[in-house]
Design a protein around this motif. Structure first.
Motif, PDB file in Angstrom:
ATOM      1  N   MET A  90      21.235 -16.847  10.387  1.00 42.08           N
ATOM      2  CA  MET A  90      20.655 -18.186   9.709  1.00 42.08           C
ATOM      3  C   MET A  90      21.084 -18.598   8.575  1.00 42.08           C
ATOM      4  SD  MET A  90      18.351 -20.034  11.718  1.00 42.08           S
ATOM      5  CE  MET A  90      17.353 -19.508  12.366  1.00 42.08           C
ATOM      6  N   PHE A  91      21.250 -17.449   7.326  1.00 41.69           N
ATOM      7  CA  PHE A  91      21.529 -17.572   6.091  1.00 41.69           C
ATOM      8  C   PHE A  91      23.433 -18.434   6.100  1.00 41.69           C
ATOM      9  CE2 PHE A  91      24.831 -16.913   2.366  1.00 41.69           C
ATOM     10  CZ  PHE A  91      23.779 -16.952   1.527  1.00 41.69           C
ATOM     11  N   VAL A  92      24.431 -17.677   7.334  1.00 43.09           N
ATOM     12  CA  VAL A  92      25.245 -18.060   7.457  1.00 43.09           C
ATOM     13  C   VAL A  92      25.573 -19.174   7.945  1.00 43.09           C
ATOM     14  CG1 VAL A  92      28.005 -17.741   8.212  1.00 43.09           C
ATOM     15  CG2 VAL A  92      26.365 -16.156   7.365  1.00 43.09           C
ATOM     16  N   LEU A  93      24.425 -20.255   8.484  1.00 40.37           N
ATOM     17  CA  LEU A  93      24.903 -21.366   9.276  1.00 40.37           C
ATOM     18  C   LEU A  93      24.703 -22.717   8.361  1.00 40.37           C
ATOM     19  CD1 LEU A  93      24.173 -22.885  11.758  1.00 40.37           C
ATOM     20  CD2 LEU A  93      22.168 -22.814  11.815  1.00 40.37           C
ATOM     21  N   PHE A  94      23.896 -22.062   7.354  1.00 46.85           N
ATOM     22  CA  PHE A  94      23.773 -22.710   6.338  1.00 46.85           C
ATOM     23  C   PHE A  94      23.770 -23.536   4.820  1.00 46.85           C
ATOM     24  CE2 PHE A  94      19.247 -23.109   9.389  1.00 46.85           C
ATOM     25  CZ  PHE A  94      19.473 -24.668   9.324  1.00 46.85           C
ATOM     26  N   ASN A  95      24.524 -21.761   4.828  1.00 48.93           N
ATOM     27  CA  ASN A  95      25.558 -21.982   3.497  1.00 48.93           C
ATOM     28  C   ASN A  95      26.865 -20.894   3.699  1.00 48.93           C
ATOM     29  OD1 ASN A  95      23.697 -21.885   1.071  1.00 48.93           O
ATOM     30  ND2 ASN A  95      21.984 -20.923   3.084  1.00 48.93           N
ATOM     31  N   GLY A  96      27.139 -20.132   4.591  1.00 45.17           N
ATOM     32  CA  GLY A  96      28.917 -20.136   5.456  1.00 45.17           C
ATOM     33  C   GLY A  96      27.976 -18.602   4.812  1.00 45.17           C
ATOM     34  N   SER A  97      30.303 -17.809   5.139  1.00 49.92           N
ATOM     35  CA  SER A  97      29.754 -16.602   4.995  1.00 49.92           C
ATOM     36  C   SER A  97      29.566 -15.901   3.588  1.00 49.92           C
ATOM     37  CB  SER A  97      30.941 -15.509   5.521  1.00 49.92           C
ATOM     38  OG  SER A  97      31.998 -16.070   5.009  1.00 49.92           O
ATOM     39  N   PHE A  98      29.044 -14.733   3.069  1.00 53.00           N
ATOM     40  CA  PHE A  98      28.919 -14.329   1.548  1.00 53.00           C
ATOM     41  C   PHE A  98      30.150 -14.338   1.185  1.00 53.00           C
ATOM     42  CE2 PHE A  98      25.839 -11.117   3.227  1.00 53.00           C
ATOM     43  CZ  PHE A  98      24.685 -11.999   3.184  1.00 53.00           C
ATOM     44  N   GLU A  99      31.224 -14.614   1.857  1.00 60.58           N
ATOM     45  CA  GLU A  99      32.908 -14.620   1.359  1.00 60.58           C
ATOM     46  C   GLU A  99      33.182 -16.020   1.158  1.00 60.58           C
ATOM     47  OE1 GLU A  99      34.604 -12.072  -0.187  1.00 60.58           O
ATOM     48  OE2 GLU A  99      34.565 -10.373   0.942  1.00 60.58           O
ATOM     49  N   ASN A 100      32.810 -16.366   1.716  1.00 57.27           N
ATOM     50  CA  ASN A 100      33.869 -18.224   1.754  1.00 57.27           C
ATOM     51  C   ASN A 100      32.807 -18.975   0.026  1.00 57.27           C
ATOM     52  OD1 ASN A 100      32.160 -21.090   2.544  1.00 57.27           O
ATOM     53  ND2 ASN A 100      34.185 -20.150   2.862  1.00 57.27           N
ATOM     54  N   ILE A 101      30.849 -18.406   0.582  1.00 53.79           N
ATOM     55  CA  ILE A 101      30.503 -19.012  -0.873  1.00 53.79           C
ATOM     56  C   ILE A 101      31.475 -17.892  -1.974  1.00 53.79           C
ATOM     57  CG2 ILE A 101      28.314 -18.493  -2.168  1.00 53.79           C
ATOM     58  CD1 ILE A 101      27.009 -18.502   0.590  1.00 53.79           C
ATOM     59  N   LEU A 102      31.858 -17.201  -2.564  1.00 48.98           N
ATOM     60  CA  LEU A 102      32.204 -16.341  -3.333  1.00 48.98           C
ATOM     61  C   LEU A 102      34.117 -17.011  -4.097  1.00 48.98           C
ATOM     62  CD1 LEU A 102      31.485 -12.917  -3.206  1.00 48.98           C
ATOM     63  CD2 LEU A 102      30.671 -14.431  -5.083  1.00 48.98           C
ATOM     64  N   ALA A 103      34.960 -17.434  -2.945  1.00 48.10           N
ATOM     65  CA  ALA A 103      35.473 -17.728  -3.039  1.00 48.10           C
ATOM     66  C   ALA A 103      35.604 -19.667  -3.210  1.00 48.10           C
ATOM     67  CB  ALA A 103      36.209 -17.943  -1.407  1.00 48.10           C
ATOM     68  N   ARG A 104      34.396 -20.440  -2.982  1.00 49.53           N
ATOM     69  CA  ARG A 104      34.459 -21.450  -3.154  1.00 49.53           C
ATOM     70  C   ARG A 104      34.182 -21.875  -4.678  1.00 49.53           C
ATOM     71  NH1 ARG A 104      30.529 -23.906   0.541  1.00 49.53           N
ATOM     72  NH2 ARG A 104      29.952 -22.227   0.768  1.00 49.53           N
ATOM     73  N   ALA A 105      33.355 -20.786  -4.961  1.00 54.84           N
ATOM     74  CA  ALA A 105      32.757 -20.240  -6.141  1.00 54.84           C
ATOM     75  C   ALA A 105      33.156 -19.559  -7.357  1.00 54.84           C
ATOM     76  CB  ALA A 105      31.206 -20.187  -6.081  1.00 54.84           C
ATOM     77  N   ASN A 106      34.888 -19.496  -6.950  1.00 58.18           N
ATOM     78  CA  ASN A 106      35.598 -19.084  -7.470  1.00 58.18           C
ATOM     79  C   ASN A 106      35.865 -17.731  -8.250  1.00 58.18           C
ATOM     80  OD1 ASN A 106      38.065 -21.255  -7.434  1.00 58.18           O
ATOM     81  ND2 ASN A 106      36.537 -22.159  -9.165  1.00 58.18           N
ATOM     82  N   GLY A 107      34.787 -16.588  -7.488  1.00 62.00           N
ATOM     83  CA  GLY A 107      34.515 -15.016  -7.493  1.00 62.00           C
ATOM     84  C   GLY A 107      33.335 -15.553  -8.533  1.00 62.00           C
ATOM     85  N   ASP A 108      32.909 -16.272  -8.423  1.00 58.37           N
ATOM     86  CA  ASP A 108      30.836 -16.301  -9.882  1.00 58.37           C
ATOM     87  C   ASP A 108      30.162 -16.023  -8.820  1.00 58.37           C
ATOM     88  OD1 ASP A 108      29.308 -16.927 -11.088  1.00 58.37           O
ATOM     89  OD2 ASP A 108      29.481 -19.327 -11.387  1.00 58.37           O
ATOM     90  N   VAL A 109      29.433 -14.555  -9.329  1.00 65.36           N
ATOM     91  CA  VAL A 109      28.712 -14.328  -8.422  1.00 65.36           C
ATOM     92  C   VAL A 109      27.347 -15.111  -8.234  1.00 65.36           C
ATOM     93  CG1 VAL A 109      26.908 -12.324  -8.247  1.00 65.36           C
ATOM     94  CG2 VAL A 109      29.572 -11.693  -8.766  1.00 65.36           C
ATOM     95  N   SER A 110      26.567 -15.452  -9.719  1.00 64.17           N
ATOM     96  CA  SER A 110      25.666 -16.412  -9.536  1.00 64.17           C
ATOM     97  C   SER A 110      25.746 -17.411  -9.057  1.00 64.17           C
ATOM     98  CB  SER A 110      25.372 -16.746 -11.316  1.00 64.17           C
ATOM     99  OG  SER A 110      27.019 -17.872 -11.350  1.00 64.17           O
ATOM    100  N   ILE A 111      26.224 -17.888  -8.647  1.00 64.16           N
ATOM    101  CA  ILE A 111      26.477 -18.559  -7.306  1.00 64.16           C
ATOM    102  C   ILE A 111      25.529 -18.435  -6.309  1.00 64.16           C
ATOM    103  CG2 ILE A 111      27.072 -20.469  -5.778  1.00 64.16           C
ATOM    104  CD1 ILE A 111      27.166 -21.435  -9.616  1.00 64.16           C
ATOM    105  N   LEU A 112      26.241 -16.810  -5.489  1.00 66.15           N
ATOM    106  CA  LEU A 112      25.897 -16.840  -4.327  1.00 66.15           C
ATOM    107  C   LEU A 112      24.187 -16.404  -4.412  1.00 66.15           C
ATOM    108  CD1 LEU A 112      25.968 -15.387  -1.861  1.00 66.15           C
ATOM    109  CD2 LEU A 112      26.926 -13.437  -2.984  1.00 66.15           C
ATOM    110  N   GLN A 113      24.112 -15.841  -5.512  1.00 67.31           N
ATOM    111  CA  GLN A 113      22.190 -14.942  -5.941  1.00 67.31           C
ATOM    112  C   GLN A 113      21.846 -15.559  -6.330  1.00 67.31           C
ATOM    113  OE1 GLN A 113      23.680 -13.092  -9.702  1.00 67.31           O
ATOM    114  NE2 GLN A 113      23.015 -10.814  -8.923  1.00 67.31           N
ATOM    115  N   GLN A 114      22.271 -17.636  -6.670  1.00 67.58           N
ATOM    116  CA  GLN A 114      21.198 -18.478  -5.938  1.00 67.58           C
ATOM    117  C   GLN A 114      21.273 -19.102  -4.721  1.00 67.58           C
ATOM    118  OE1 GLN A 114      22.949 -21.903  -8.117  1.00 67.58           O
ATOM    119  NE2 GLN A 114      23.038 -20.524 -10.718  1.00 67.58           N
TER     120      GLN A 114
END
Length: 433
Positions: free
Chosen positions: A97-121
């Motif tokens: 369900m998380f992936v449906l609305f946000n994309g995979s963890f790896e994808n979020i990090l890739a789009r955020a240039n590795g910024d872990v805080s974006i994934l945490q948010q």
């Protein structure tokens, strides 16, 4: 990355996370398969490797009752009330369900240039709300399957639905994928099965119920009138503009990530409803959604969907009511098309409870879990302490469970009863004997 509840002190968090890491690493030395659960007297911890190097873990307290013995009180823990297979399914569903609305963890990090805080948010924003909706005590074998309830239609009506959706995609090129539902039953989908499975879960447990609740509270009629043809229709956007008379409000339009043609493909999710029929339109995220587009979609969808929904409703109402023999209840699931049927549950959404005792319901999950470890077709027959018979069959990617309440029956009679049930309710499905 995320820890719930938030108000736990940092030392406890470090201990819990450290213990989880230690268990995962320690068990890796003995087997290639990842660690799945840790059992203690008071709690059950379930682990799930969601993505490479990303682990999710949930800890569930074991239910207990206070007893007295020799004047001393003690706690008796009901270890069998918490089932690993069901808890793991709930954990897996929360990730999907998380992936449906946000994309995979790896994808979020890739789009955020590795910024872990974006994934945490993102994790904090999603899971803080999602955890409130989990009802682990009411979860059972249907959560393990997470299947789809289909609506079988006659050939002409089914082709009419498909032609309507093909014309819709041809007329509006920005529409990438479509799905058609009647009430909470799926008629047709252009998505991959895993995408449709989690989308179906979201639609039937969250979006549709909240929409229907708003409709009941709202006094405004849901009949629209298209000016060009002056034809009445009952179409309305569930996600999109609440009213086509107010051009300033485009409403809430969720963005979803699917993996049908490419990984983490981002789309707008538009849902349009007329009477009891709903059409899901997945529009490429690069498309700018304008009010003019919604008007054109409404003019196209409204009259046609109203007519189709009316015809399906007539066909649906003429069906004979299913006269389920009270002697038996069953659960059926097909792994190939994710179709599921149940008479164990009062309704498909499990909102109105079940027709069998809870310990018998847990037995179904246990048998299914055992069958999943067996690569071959198999059958399990159990007689409970209350003289109730439970039969579980796994055959050709299908699972079938029957609960028969015949106290004086023997094994041969139960076997014959199951054959009769299969012939009566599943005559088009071949079960290996």
């Amino acid at each position: 990355m995320y820890y719930h509840p938030k108000n736990v002190d940092i030392d406890t968090k470090i201990k819990q996370v450290g213990l989880s890491e230690a268990i995962i690493k320690f068990t890796e030395t003995f087997t290639d398969k990842p660690c799945e659960s840790l059992h203690t007297q008071k709690a059950r911890q379930v682990f799930f490797e969601a993505e490479k190097d990303f682990w999710m873990t949930v800890t569930v307290n074991i239910p207990y009752v206070e007893r007295m013995k020799d004047g001393q009180s003690y706690f008796e823990y009901s270890d069998e009330d918490v089932q690993d297979c069901v808890t793991k399914s709930i954990l897996t569903q929360s990730y999907r369900m998380f992936v449906l609305f946000n994309g995979s963890f790896e994808n979020i990090l890739a789009r955020a240039n590795g910024d872990v805080s974006i994934l945490q948010q993102r994790l904090d924003h999603f899971f803080t709300r999602y955890i409130q909706t989990i009802r682990l005590a009411q979860s059972d074998i249907l959560d393990m399957f997470s299947g789809i309830h289909f609506l079988p239609l006659d050939k002409n009506t089914y082709l009419r639905v498909q032609c309507f959706l093909n014309l819709l995609e041809a007329t509006f090129s920005m529409v990438q994928y479509t799905a058609f539902l009647y009430n909470d039953l799926l008629v047709w989908s252009g998505l991959e099965q895993d995408d449709m499975r989690i989308m179906y879960k979201y639609l039937t447990t969250s979006l549709f119920p909240s929409y229907l609740e708003q409709e009941l509270q709202s006094a405004s009629p849901s009949v629209s009138q298209t000016k060009s043809s002056s034809s009445m229709h009952y179409g309305k956007f569930i996600t999109g503009p609440p009213s086509l008379k107010d051009e300033t409000n485009l409403g809430k339009i969720p963005r979803v990530f699917i993996n049908t043609e490419e990984e983490n493909e981002e789309c707008h999710l538009l849902v349009y409803r007329a009477l009891s029929a709903s059409v899901c339109l997945l529009v490429n995220a690069s498309t700018t959604l304008t009010f003019d587009l919604f008007k054109k979609l409404d003019a196209f969808l409204g009259p046609q969907l109203t007519a189709i929904a009316s015809d399906i409703g007539d066909q649906y109402s003429k069906r004979p009511a299913s006269l389920t023999d009270p002697v038996y209840r069953y659960v059926y699931f097909n792994h190939m098309n994710l179709a599921q049927k149940t008479t164990v549950h009062v309704d498909n959404k499990k909102a109105a409870g079940v027709n069998i005792p809870q310990d018998t319901l847990r037995l179904l999950s246990d048998i299914s879990s055992d069958h999943s470890k067996n690569q071959q077709d198999c059958e399990t027959i159990v007689k409970t302490l209350t003289d109730c018979w439970v039969v579980g069959k796994k055959s050709d990617q299908r699972e079938f469970y029957v609960i028969i309440n015949q106290k004086n029956a023997n094994l041969i009679e139960i076997n014959e009863e199951v054959k009769r049930l299969c012939a009566a309710n599943f005559n088009s499905i071949f079960f290996l004997d």
